[in-house]
Design a protein around this motif. Structure first.
Motif, PDB file in Angstrom:
ATOM      1  N   VAL A  15       0.840  -1.199   0.000  1.00 47.86           N
ATOM      2  CA  VAL A  15       0.000   0.000   0.000  1.00 47.86           C
ATOM      3  C   VAL A  15       0.874   1.247   0.000  1.00 47.86           C
ATOM      4  O   VAL A  15       0.624   2.212  -0.730  1.00 47.86           O
ATOM      5  CB  VAL A  15      -0.948  -0.001   1.208  1.00 47.86           C
ATOM      6  N   ALA A  16       1.912   1.231   0.839  1.00 46.27           N
ATOM      7  CA  ALA A  16       2.805   2.392   0.926  1.00 46.27           C
ATOM      8  C   ALA A  16       3.461   2.683  -0.418  1.00 46.27           C
ATOM      9  O   ALA A  16       3.553   3.849  -0.846  1.00 46.27           O
ATOM     10  CB  ALA A  16       3.862   2.143   2.000  1.00 46.27           C
ATOM     11  N   LYS A  17       3.920   1.626  -1.100  1.00 45.00           N
ATOM     12  CA  LYS A  17       4.563   1.804  -2.408  1.00 45.00           C
ATOM     13  C   LYS A  17       3.582   2.368  -3.426  1.00 45.00           C
ATOM     14  O   LYS A  17       3.912   3.306  -4.179  1.00 45.00           O
ATOM     15  CB  LYS A  17       5.110   0.468  -2.892  1.00 45.00           C
ATOM     16  N   ALA A  18       2.347   1.824  -3.450  1.00 41.41           N
ATOM     17  CA  ALA A  18       1.349   2.294  -4.411  1.00 41.41           C
ATOM     18  C   ALA A  18       0.929   3.732  -4.139  1.00 41.41           C
ATOM     19  O   ALA A  18       0.626   4.498  -5.073  1.00 41.41           O
ATOM     20  CB  ALA A  18       0.133   1.367  -4.376  1.00 41.41           C
ATOM     21  N   GLY A  41       2.808   5.982  -2.680  1.00 44.35           N
ATOM     22  CA  GLY A  41       3.950   6.880  -2.730  1.00 44.35           C
ATOM     23  C   GLY A  41       4.256   7.528  -1.398  1.00 44.35           C
ATOM     24  O   GLY A  41       4.716   8.680  -1.345  1.00 44.35           O
ATOM     25  N   VAL A  42       4.009   6.782  -0.303  1.00 45.65           N
ATOM     26  CA  VAL A  42       4.278   7.313   1.033  1.00 45.65           C
ATOM     27  C   VAL A  42       5.059   6.266   1.817  1.00 45.65           C
ATOM     28  O   VAL A  42       5.288   5.146   1.356  1.00 45.65           O
ATOM     29  CB  VAL A  42       2.968   7.658   1.790  1.00 45.65           C
ATOM     30  N   SER A  43       5.446   6.622   3.021  1.00 42.49           N
ATOM     31  CA  SER A  43       6.195   5.694   3.860  1.00 42.49           C
ATOM     32  C   SER A  43       5.271   4.689   4.543  1.00 42.49           C
ATOM     33  O   SER A  43       4.059   4.901   4.659  1.00 42.49           O
ATOM     34  CB  SER A  43       6.986   6.468   4.923  1.00 42.49           C
ATOM     35  N   TYR A  44       5.896   3.604   5.009  1.00 40.96           N
ATOM     36  CA  TYR A  44       5.178   2.580   5.776  1.00 40.96           C
ATOM     37  C   TYR A  44       4.502   3.200   6.990  1.00 40.96           C
ATOM     38  O   TYR A  44       3.339   2.909   7.299  1.00 40.96           O
ATOM     39  CB  TYR A  44       6.187   1.510   6.193  1.00 40.96           C
ATOM     40  N   SER A  45       5.226   4.083   7.701  1.00 39.86           N
ATOM     41  CA  SER A  45       4.683   4.684   8.920  1.00 39.86           C
ATOM     42  C   SER A  45       3.500   5.605   8.618  1.00 39.86           C
ATOM     43  O   SER A  45       2.571   5.715   9.427  1.00 39.86           O
ATOM     44  CB  SER A  45       5.769   5.460   9.664  1.00 39.86           C
ATOM     45  N   ALA A  81      -2.394   6.442   8.982  1.00 41.07           N
ATOM     46  CA  ALA A  81      -3.703   6.609   8.332  1.00 41.07           C
ATOM     47  C   ALA A  81      -4.679   5.552   8.811  1.00 41.07           C
ATOM     48  O   ALA A  81      -5.858   5.832   9.071  1.00 41.07           O
ATOM     49  CB  ALA A  81      -3.541   6.540   6.817  1.00 41.07           C
ATOM     50  N   LEU A  82      -4.212   4.318   8.958  1.00 38.98           N
ATOM     51  CA  LEU A  82      -5.088   3.227   9.375  1.00 38.98           C
ATOM     52  C   LEU A  82      -5.488   3.343  10.840  1.00 38.98           C
ATOM     53  O   LEU A  82      -6.574   2.897  11.227  1.00 38.98           O
ATOM     54  CB  LEU A  82      -4.386   1.883   9.143  1.00 38.98           C
ATOM     55  N   SER A  83      -4.620   3.941  11.655  1.00 34.47           N
ATOM     56  CA  SER A  83      -4.920   4.071  13.081  1.00 34.47           C
ATOM     57  C   SER A  83      -5.680   5.342  13.412  1.00 34.47           C
ATOM     58  O   SER A  83      -6.071   5.558  14.566  1.00 34.47           O
ATOM     59  CB  SER A  83      -3.624   4.030  13.898  1.00 34.47           C
ATOM     60  N   GLY A  84      -5.890   6.218  12.382  1.00 29.55           N
ATOM     61  CA  GLY A  84      -6.612   7.470  12.622  1.00 29.55           C
ATOM     62  C   GLY A  84      -5.782   8.518  13.323  1.00 29.55           C
ATOM     63  O   GLY A  84      -6.315   9.409  13.993  1.00 29.55           O
ATOM     64  N   SER A  85      -4.466   8.436  13.189  1.00 22.65           N
ATOM     65  CA  SER A  85      -3.574   9.385  13.869  1.00 22.65           C
ATOM     66  C   SER A  85      -3.790  10.811  13.359  1.00 22.65           C
ATOM     67  O   SER A  85      -3.948  11.039  12.146  1.00 22.65           O
ATOM     68  CB  SER A  85      -2.114   8.981  13.637  1.00 22.65           C
ATOM     69  N   PRO A  86      -3.774  11.805  14.247  1.00 24.00           N
ATOM     70  CA  PRO A  86      -3.924  13.199  13.838  1.00 24.00           C
ATOM     71  C   PRO A  86      -2.639  13.784  13.249  1.00 24.00           C
ATOM     72  O   PRO A  86      -2.610  14.957  12.846  1.00 24.00           O
ATOM     73  CB  PRO A  86      -4.281  13.900  15.156  1.00 24.00           C
ATOM     74  N   ARG A 130      -6.725   9.612   0.881  1.00 25.96           N
ATOM     75  CA  ARG A 130      -6.063   9.063  -0.304  1.00 25.96           C
ATOM     76  C   ARG A 130      -5.510   7.680  -0.021  1.00 25.96           C
ATOM     77  O   ARG A 130      -5.672   6.749  -0.827  1.00 25.96           O
ATOM     78  CB  ARG A 130      -4.942  10.006  -0.742  1.00 25.96           C
ATOM     79  N   ILE A 131      -4.924   7.510   1.151  1.00 28.69           N
ATOM     80  CA  ILE A 131      -4.358   6.207   1.508  1.00 28.69           C
ATOM     81  C   ILE A 131      -5.455   5.171   1.708  1.00 28.69           C
ATOM     82  O   ILE A 131      -5.346   4.017   1.263  1.00 28.69           O
ATOM     83  CB  ILE A 131      -3.491   6.339   2.782  1.00 28.69           C
ATOM     84  N   LEU A 132      -6.532   5.556   2.361  1.00 30.40           N
ATOM     85  CA  LEU A 132      -7.647   4.616   2.572  1.00 30.40           C
ATOM     86  C   LEU A 132      -8.273   4.193   1.249  1.00 30.40           C
ATOM     87  O   LEU A 132      -8.717   3.046   1.096  1.00 30.40           O
ATOM     88  CB  LEU A 132      -8.703   5.250   3.485  1.00 30.40           C
ATOM     89  N   GLN A 133      -8.302   5.095   0.293  1.00 34.96           N
ATOM     90  CA  GLN A 133      -8.838   4.741  -1.028  1.00 34.96           C
ATOM     91  C   GLN A 133      -7.924   3.739  -1.719  1.00 34.96           C
ATOM     92  O   GLN A 133      -8.389   2.798  -2.366  1.00 34.96           O
ATOM     93  CB  GLN A 133      -8.997   5.994  -1.891  1.00 34.96           C
ATOM     94  N   VAL A 134      -6.587   3.920  -1.577  1.00 37.76           N
ATOM     95  CA  VAL A 134      -5.641   2.960  -2.139  1.00 37.76           C
ATOM     96  C   VAL A 134      -5.842   1.592  -1.496  1.00 37.76           C
ATOM     97  O   VAL A 134      -5.827   0.560  -2.172  1.00 37.76           O
ATOM     98  CB  VAL A 134      -4.188   3.453  -1.939  1.00 37.76           C
ATOM     99  N   CYS A 135      -6.026   1.584  -0.167  1.00 37.67           N
ATOM    100  CA  CYS A 135      -6.297   0.320   0.539  1.00 37.67           C
ATOM    101  C   CYS A 135      -7.527  -0.374  -0.026  1.00 37.67           C
ATOM    102  O   CYS A 135      -7.529  -1.590  -0.255  1.00 37.67           O
ATOM    103  CB  CYS A 135      -6.485   0.582   2.030  1.00 37.67           C
ATOM    104  N   LYS A 136      -8.565   0.407  -0.262  1.00 36.29           N
ATOM    105  CA  LYS A 136      -9.806  -0.153  -0.799  1.00 36.29           C
ATOM    106  C   LYS A 136      -9.603  -0.694  -2.203  1.00 36.29           C
ATOM    107  O   LYS A 136     -10.067  -1.790  -2.538  1.00 36.29           O
ATOM    108  CB  LYS A 136     -10.899   0.922  -0.787  1.00 36.29           C
TER     109      LYS A 136
END
Length: 337
Positions: A9-12, A14-18, A23-28, A37-43
């Motif tokens: 997901v991170a590679k697709a 274009g962001v880091s693993y962290s 994004a998945l944990s809802g961090s502010p 954008r990341i959640l859409q890539v996950c989907k």
């Protein structure tokens, strides 16, 4: 088919693993646009979070165990529905098991829940012996019991006041003019059933009535067994104008047997149940009954368990809820027949 990982997901994206993890944990710590954008890539990639790995990091699976005595019991299935709804509203999912009223199976399922690393367990005990069977495990996992089979033990539980419910039922029939009230379905080996029978007996004593019983000789309660007991009962001379059934399932069996024997409810016999299961309110049934507040039971059980999960120093609580009378069409004033 290769499982999609968080690194994929991170590679697709274009962001880091962290960043994906945040994004998945809802961090502010990341913007709303980045998260979306990341959640859409996950989907799009059909990514499923590794809940085991996540639980190791978060020290929580967000899973609760639920062990019932019988999912085929209408009351139990409705209770499970409400517990699931209450748990989901608080961010938890449920793993459901069925003990079939067997203490050994109940213990095995408790061990299974520990192995699945659930955060806590809600359990309807199979009987008074459950506490001794489960005691070695109770210090390892927050647990809340539902029902009165373990009412004397130093563990959290929530229940309806079964004795009070039966007392309310007898008072109701008495106020309709009935003086000969048969208690149907008294069953040994169940604290819940014993308390209901005790409440009936106490009301009869206080109101000057003579107790009458039709005992349940089977190992558990069901519509089928209620029907079989009622067939035997109706083959005998009647000395009662009202029947107080220990459960709604018993009452439904009584209704079937009564119809086959040409006995009209409530014209010939008034019939009162206990539990207020879903079928009791169907148009052709319209059973007057004592309601166990299943949604409230579920809410209190879930809240009590989450309090134990979140507060390691929390003690145990005993919550007894007052049942209520639901008036429908199966009871009528005594006609003097």
């Amino acid at each position: 088919m290769k499982n999609v990982t968080i690194k994929d997901v991170a590679k697709a994206a274009g962001v880091s693993y962290s960043t994906v993890s945040r994004a998945l944990s809802g961090s502010p710590e990341i913007s709303a646009d980045t998260r979306e954008r990341i959640l859409q890539v996950c989907k799009d990639m059909n990514y499923t979070a590794n809940t085991v790995a996540r639980a190791m990091v978060m020290k929580s699976t967000k899973l609760l165990g639920l062990i019932l005595t019988g999912v085929n019991n209408p009351f139990m299935s409705e209770l499970a529905y409400h517990i699931d709804r209450q748990a989901r509203a608080r961010g938890y999912n449920i793993i459901l098991c069925n003990s079939s009223r067997d203490a050994e199976q109940e213990r095995e399922q408790f061990e299974l829940m520990i192995g699945r690393q659930v955060d806590g367990i809600i359990l309807c005990p199979s009987g008074p012996e459950s506490y001794e069977s489960l005691r070695p495990y109770l210090s390892r996992l927050p647990t809340v019991f539902v029902g009165e089979n373990l009412r004397e033990v130093p563990e959290s539980y929530v229940s309806v006041d079964n004795a009070r419910g039966a007392y309310i039922g007898v008072e109701y029939l008495y106020n309709l003019g009935h003086r000969d009230i048969l208690y149907f379905g008294r069953r040994r080996g169940s604290t819940t059933h014993q308390l209901r029978a005790d409440g009936y007996a106490a009301a009869c004593r206080d109101l000057g009535l003579t107790p009458q019983y039709c005992n349940n000789t089977f190992s558990f309660t069901s519509i089928k067994y209620g029907y079989q007991l009622a067939k035997q009962l109706f083959a005998q001379e009647r000395h009662y104008s009202a029947i107080f059934a220990a459960t709604d399932t018993n009452a439904l069996g009584i209704m079937q047997a009564a119809e086959e024997n040409g006995i009209r409810i409530p014209e010939d016999i008034s019939l009162l149940g206990f539990d207020n299961i879903r079928d009791s309110g169907l148009p052709r049934i319209n059973l007057t009954t004592i309601e166990q507040q299943k949604k409230m039971l579920a809410s209190v059980a879930v809240d009590s368990l989450l309090d134990k999960i979140q507060n390691e120093l929390a003690g145990y609580t005993h919550r007894i809820l007052t049942p209520t009378l639901i008036e429908r069409d199966s009871c009528a004033p005594y006609s003097g027949k």
